[in-house]
Design an enzyme around this catalytic site. Structure first.
Site, mmCIF file in Angstrom:
data_model
loop_
_atom_site.group_PDB
_atom_site.id
_atom_site.type_symbol
_atom_site.label_atom_id
_atom_site.label_comp_id
_atom_site.label_asym_id
_atom_site.label_seq_id
_atom_site.Cartn_x
_atom_site.Cartn_y
_atom_site.Cartn_z
ATOM 1 C CG HIS A 199 -0.292 0.223 2.519
ATOM 2 N ND1 HIS A 199 0.466 -0.742 3.126
ATOM 3 C CD2 HIS A 199 -0.243 1.297 3.331
ATOM 4 C CE1 HIS A 199 0.930 -0.270 4.277
ATOM 5 N NE2 HIS A 199 0.522 0.960 4.430
HETATM 6 N N1 UDP Z 1 -3.869 -5.998 8.537
HETATM 7 C C1 UDP Z 1 -5.109 -6.625 8.643
HETATM 8 N N2 UDP Z 1 -5.739 -7.017 7.486
HETATM 9 C C2 UDP Z 1 -5.184 -6.849 6.255
HETATM 10 C C3 UDP Z 1 -3.921 -6.225 6.166
HETATM 11 C C4 UDP Z 1 -3.287 -5.809 7.335
HETATM 12 O O1 UDP Z 1 -5.624 -6.841 9.743
HETATM 13 O O2 UDP Z 1 -5.808 -7.223 5.247
HETATM 14 C C5 UDP Z 1 -3.200 -5.523 9.773
HETATM 15 C C6 UDP Z 1 -1.810 -6.074 9.981
HETATM 16 O O3 UDP Z 1 -1.790 -7.279 10.621
HETATM 17 C C7 UDP Z 1 -1.122 -5.026 10.805
HETATM 18 C C8 UDP Z 1 -1.796 -3.748 10.356
HETATM 19 O O4 UDP Z 1 -2.983 -4.130 9.688
HETATM 20 O O5 UDP Z 1 -1.364 -5.232 12.172
HETATM 21 C C9 UDP Z 1 -0.839 -3.004 9.472
HETATM 22 O O6 UDP Z 1 -1.470 -2.025 8.823
HETATM 23 P P1 UDP Z 1 -0.849 -1.305 7.551
HETATM 24 O O7 UDP Z 1 -0.051 -2.257 6.756
HETATM 25 O O8 UDP Z 1 -1.965 -0.586 6.917
HETATM 26 O O9 UDP Z 1 0.049 -0.183 8.227
HETATM 27 P P2 UDP Z 1 1.595 -0.052 8.556
HETATM 28 O O10 UDP Z 1 1.963 -1.122 9.500
HETATM 29 O O11 UDP Z 1 2.347 -0.123 7.285
HETATM 30 O O12 UDP Z 1 1.671 1.293 9.183
#
Ligand code: UDP
Length: 362
Positions: free
Chosen positions: A209
């Site tokens: 993303h």
């Molecule tokens: N996550 C989820 N479902 C999904 C994709 C990600 O529950 O389909 C969870 C994942 O396990 C993690 C969080 O969302 O705990 C991460 O979010 P994201 O990747 O949007 O943000 P980042 O960590 O990059 O800030």
């Protein structure tokens, strides 16, 4: 003590859940600690917001600022204007922000300008990459926070180097991992498991993303087609983030292995991660979860603000584009998993430590 807790985006919801539980536990023990929950509305898609409130038993927000999407500045400004009204109408002793999204920085600035103390959970992490909006959010938030709760001693060092006084920094562990441990016995097999004939430890999870991977349509398509070939005989489950979906549009790419699905709720997603062969992602949070679950993780970024997931955990940075991923993944297939461990204090008790510290200081 009255705390206003701010959450705006999917990773924020996962981080505030155990903090709220820790507050409620202290309330049950008779402590005078109260909270008000403010959802900024930065993420408003049901699959990125409501689902997490339901699954993680997070109480309904007391206020939803409903800012929704916009450019970086439009969104940040909208959050600031609405959050100032929230604070003027509902006094508190402390504003608690988590992570590194626009809501984190915007609400920290508003609180500080109203002379309200700010606590930042997940302080001090740095990618060194100023092209990431998150890096700017981290630096600004940390520079004005009164309590900086960190996930590693490396984060402490970053803060000390930037001139933060030692008394403000508290190494407490990782609230994202609190949520993981609190829910491991609740993770659930998704309904499509049988339909797609998934087998334990024989599929790959893919999430993308970040702008560097998804904003350019041609490169994104090439990357996906490359991963489809690389997967060889393994299915690739790809929960498509709304940002990525907007770039891919309705066009159906002809994949052999990749199965595109909706973003998953926490419980199904964690089931998928825990039982996977490997994960390819550009998410920071997922590199932490795979570290604790000891699942090989290949991160499609040039840098990370979470180096302990590489040095101690299962994470490998593979840069942008398919070439380096192919090289590193092929070598992993030949050589197998490397040894890994779990970073210090990632033990499921970070939120309790945070609330204990706030109670002694206020
Ligand atoms: N996550 C989820 N479902 C999904 C994709 C990600 O529950 O389909 C969870 C994942 O396990 C993690 C969080 O969302 O705990 C991460 O979010 P994201 O990747 O949007 O943000 P980042 O960590 O990059 O800030």
């Amino acid at each position: 003590m009255k705390i206003t807790i701010v959450a705006g985006a999917r990773p924020n919801f996962i981080k505030i859940a155990p903090i709220i539980k820790a507050i409620e536990k202290k309330q049950n023990d008779g402590a005078a600690i109260f909270y008000r929950l403010v959802h900024t509305g930065q993420h408003y898609d049901k699959s990125l917001s409501e689902t997490f409130f339901e699954e993680l038993n997070i109480p309904q927000p007391n206020n939803n600022l409903e800012v929704k999407s916009g450019s970086q500045s439009v969104q940040t400004a909208a959050i600031m204007v609405a959050f100032e009204q929230e604070l003027l109408q509902n006094s508190c002793d402390l504003v608690l922000v988590v992570g590194d999204v626009n809501s984190t920085m915007a609400c920290a600035i508003v609180a500080k300008k109203l002379n309200i103390k700010v606590a930042h959970v997940e302080a001090g992490i740095r990618s060194g990459d100023m092209t990431m909006p998150e890096e700017i959010n981290r630096i600004v938030t940390d520079s004005i926070s009164d309590y900086l709760f960190t996930t590693s001693l490396w984060a402490n060092e970053n803060l000390l180097k930037s001139g933060t006084s030692k008394e403000k920094i508290h190494f407490v562990g990782n609230v994202m991992i609190d949520t993981l441990y609190q829910n491991l016995n609740r993770i659930t097999k998704p309904a499509f498991w049988d339909e797609y004939q998934l087998e334990l430890e024989n599929y790959i999870i893919l999430t993308l993303h970040r702008p560097s991977n998804v904003d350019e349509e041609q490169s994104l398509q090439q990357l996906l087609l490359g991963i489809d070939i690389l997967a060889n005989d393994k299915k690739v489950i790809f929960p498509v983030h709304p940002r990525t979906k907007a770039v891919l549009g309705e066009k159906k790419l002809n994949f052999k292995n990749i199965i595109c699905i909706e973003p998953q709720g926490y419980l199904a997603f964690m089931y998928l991660i825990k039982n996977s062969f490997a994960v390819i992602t550009d998410s920071g949070g997922i590199s932490e979860e795979t570290t604790v679950l000891e699942i090989p993780c290949f991160t499609m970024r040039e840098n990370t603000e979470r180096p302990e997931t590489q040095s101690i955990g299962t994470n490998t940075l593979v840069g942008i584009g398919i070439e380096k991923l192919t090289e590193i993944y092929t070598s992993f297939l030949e050589n197998g998993r490397r040894e890994s461990g779990i970073p210090e204090l990632w033990d499921g008790k970070a939120s309790e430590r945070i609330i204990a510290i706030l109670l002694t200081k206020n």
